[in-house]
Design an enzyme around this catalytic site. Structure first.
Site, PDB file in Angstrom:
ATOM      1  CB  CYS A  85      -0.945  -0.002   1.197  1.00  8.94           C
ATOM      2  SG  CYS A  85      -2.072  -1.415   1.190  1.00  8.94           S
ATOM      3  CG  HIS A 332      -6.111   1.531  -0.592  1.00 11.04           C
ATOM      4  ND1 HIS A 332      -5.072   2.345  -0.994  1.00 11.04           N
ATOM      5  CD2 HIS A 332      -5.542   0.513   0.118  1.00 11.04           C
ATOM      6  CE1 HIS A 332      -3.927   1.842  -0.553  1.00 11.04           C
ATOM      7  NE2 HIS A 332      -4.185   0.735   0.117  1.00 11.04           N
TER       8      HIS A 332
END
Length: 389
Positions: A85, A332
């Site tokens: 991430c 995301h």
């Protein structure tokens, strides 16, 4: 950790960011081009002026061709990076250190992820061969363990924590409602969020970041060259990255109430930037709220929940956290999220955030990414400033 010497050596002079969400009308190529063109325009340069490129994506393509083909780059070094991430932020870190080293005069970082029409609920995890011992829980299940652990350690009822989490979500959705690039732009009340059905433990569907497409880009040069391209550059004060050893998944003493990798990463970032009191020195923070419990911070251990309820991290609170709406409002797209956070600091510290503009007289913004799971993480933290020194 010792400072790595990036402070005030490199500046961001141009940025771009697409709208995040269900981009059925655009593929990864179109998203990359849109974010890149906005960055070129804001810096007043063309792709030919950039010496080298880094593109961050988790699963939207292989190698530097992910960027070189849609931008039609010829004779340029283009490298694809991935770090869970923190992928977009890692692209920025590598581009910045390349400029700081003197290898290049101008470099560009671009992050992208295209997952909404992939046929999966989110990213499709690679089938990495293993010995059969890794964890088999979903990410939501792993992060849901934070809530009962925090409740037990600090004597806060789970019902009270559910109110705190809903308060965080409501705050982020209110901020996102003011942001035309966010995926979710509808304010949500605490009561409505508390009533959402659970998906893992006590975490509800709105405790989890949405699935989205998006891209963002940044152009960096040496600090002394910054004013050739913009009157309001952002100076890099710190770029910190820490990867854990996975010990938390094997250690029976690990209690799920803290993330050691983030603690170490923050210490490194603050040392690089010369920050001794982040709560008083930062004007805003973009924090990686992939799941609501991960946003808690900037307070004494066990006291953050009280600060949330007191509004300390609201848009016009003591330290605004996720003024753009965070992952809750943006979703995301892994390769783009870190650079999207940087883009919000770019807007805020330049006074260009419109209705969600915060007081930036302190002059510093922070971005934070985490990837992985409690006990097994990679982390990234940057500190950016609107002035040298």
């Amino acid at each position: 950790m010792a400072s790595h010497g990036i402070k005030d050596r490199v500046a961001i002079v141009g940025m771009g960011c697409t709208r995040f969400g269900e981009r059925w009308d655009q593929g990864a190529d179109e998203l990359l081009v849109a974010a890149s063109n906005e960055a070129f325009g804001s810096a007043g340069v063309t792709k030919e002026d950039v010496d080298a490129f880094w593109v961050g994506t988790a699963q939207s393509g292989m190698a530097g061709l992910v960027l070189s083909k849609p931008l039609e780059l010829t004779g340029k070094p283009v490298v694809r990076v991935e770090n869970m991430c923190a992928t977009g932020s890692e692209a920025l870190r590598q581009a910045a250190y390349a400029v700081a080293s003197g290898a290049y005069d101008m470099a560009m970082a671009v992050g992208v992820e295209k997952v909404k029409d992939s046929g999966y609920q989110g990213l499709n995890a690679f089938p990495v061969p293993n010995d059969g011992t890794p964890r088999t829980l979903t990410a939501a299940a792993m992060f849901s363990m934070i809530v009962p652990a925090y409740s037990h350690k600090y004597g806060v009822s789970e019902d009270e924590l559910k109110e705190v989490l809903a308060r965080i979500e409501s705050k982020n959705h209110a901020n996102g409602a003011l942001n035309p690039r966010a995926q979710f732009r509808k304010p949500m009340t605490v009561e409505a969020l508390r009533a959402m059905p659970p998906v893992a433990g006590t975490l509800s569907v709105f405790d989890c970041a949405g699935v989205a497409d998006g891209a963002a880009a940044a152009i960096v040069v040496r600090a002394e060259d910054a004013h050739r391209y913009t009157e309001r550059p952002l100076y890099l004060k710190a770029l910190a990255s820490v990867s854990g050893d996975g010990r938390g998944l094997l250690d029976p003493a690990y209690d799920y109430t803290t993330f050691p990798e983030i603690v170490a990463c923050a210490a490194d970032a603050y040392a690089q930037a010369g920050i001794t009191d982040p709560r008083r020195q930062l004007a805003l923070a973009e924090v990686h709220d992939c799941f609501t419990p991960t946003e808690l911070g900037f307070a004494e251990r066990g006291a953050a929940w009280k600060e949330v309820l007191a509004g300390a991290f609201d848009l016009h609170g003591d330290l605004p956290v996720n003024p753009d709406g965070g992952l809750k409002s943006f979703g995301h797209p892994v390769g783009a999220s870190g650079l999207r956070m940087t883009y919000e600091c770019w807007l805020q510290l330049r006074g260009e955030a419109g209705d969600r503009q915060v007081d930036v007289s302190r002059g510093l913004g922070l971005t934070h990414n985490l990837g992985g799971y409690p006990g097994e993480m990679v982390t990234f933290i940057s500190v950016l400033g609107s002035a040298l020194g």
